[in-house]
Write a protein that holds these residues in place. Sequence first.
Motif, short mmCIF file in Angstrom:
data_model
loop_
_atom_site.label_atom_id
_atom_site.label_comp_id
_atom_site.label_asym_id
_atom_site.label_seq_id
_atom_site.Cartn_x
_atom_site.Cartn_y
_atom_site.Cartn_z
N GLN A 57 68.34 4.96 32.46
CA GLN A 57 69.67 4.80 33.09
C GLN A 57 69.51 4.57 34.60
OE1 GLN A 57 68.91 6.90 30.57
NE2 GLN A 57 70.71 7.49 29.38
N GLN B 72 70.77 1.93 25.81
CA GLN B 72 71.71 2.11 26.92
C GLN B 72 72.45 0.79 27.11
OE1 GLN B 72 68.37 2.90 27.30
NE2 GLN B 72 68.58 5.10 27.32
N PHE C 269 75.33 -0.89 29.92
CA PHE C 269 75.90 -0.53 31.22
C PHE C 269 76.37 -1.79 31.94
CE2 PHE C 269 75.54 1.18 35.66
CZ PHE C 269 76.34 2.29 35.47
#
Length: 326
Positions: free
Chosen positions: A259, A314, A316
């Motif tokens: 992240q 992930q 994003f």
Amino acid sequence: MTTNKHREPEPEEGERLMNYGKEKIGIYRTYASPLENVRTIPESSFDGRDNTLLGLDVRVRLEGDKFFKNFKEADNTDLVATDTMKNFVQYQLGEYDGATVEGFLDFTGREFLDQYPQIEAIQLSADQIPFDELDVPTDDGDFEPSDLVFRVSQNESGFGEVYLTRGDDGPQIEEQNSGITDMQLVKVKGSSFTDYVQDEHTTLPEREDRTLYISMDVFWTYEDPEDCLGEEPQRYVAPEQVRDITHVMFDEIYSQSIQDLIYQVGLRVLERFPQLESVNFEANNQTWIAVREEIDGDEDVRVLREPARPTGYQQFSMDRDDLEEQ
Ligand SMILES: O=c1[nH]c(=O)c2[nH]c(=O)[nH]c2[nH]1
């Protein structure tokens, strides 16, 4: 998992989903126009590409109310066969005289709208089929890339997508998406993963240092969609440049997590390319499992094995506000 790759235009409230098209149209072009005069950035030696061999895997998606009768009334009037779409796309790769994937898609989309008035909107997407340059010796004892021979590559590839509608002044790019997909990167040391939630379900040991293996896709949109075409090369963002920013950031920072790495890459991309509106990520954690954590007292020397499924991911998205907050 939904992906950031295809921007699927949502049907308006009360409208149905209706489109059709062709995908996996593989096409190759030799001696396409070279990409020149791109603006260089500190993270990348990329300053253009010869386009001696250009490979594309194209997807076409047509929309238009005229196609409703094809479904409802078994009436094929106005139906453009998906086989015809394939031929059309293949032909246009010989007609396009620009140097970018997005430029080719835009050019082909306009040709479709011109040829078939029943099409109201068209989305065209393409993955670039990657080829690597291969060094050959020169007369003065150096090496330089062969002009003729290329290696078929399993590495990351560029991606482009445009969505064209009919505007008052003719076809217009309503949406675009560009990207680099399937980067596979391993950092042998210099990544940590600690301080996450510890409860009765947690078994993963904290690591001050791990060998981190990620796969990553990065996508970007431009504030002015026309900039994706590469007609003004100084405003074009080459997939190779975003690829290079990604591995340079991976090398530079001691990331606390995937992240964290994503965020740092996103900031750098937005900083380098003020013409971009957003950057979108999709990452997968492929990190190997350590079977020997140190060898002869040296913690840098490890033996690792493939991880068991399942894999973490992930997603994003970032925009210029993230950069301004810094
Ligand atoms: O960088 C990581 N992020 C996570 O969210 C996560 N979860 C996990 O098990 N390992 C990792 N690594």
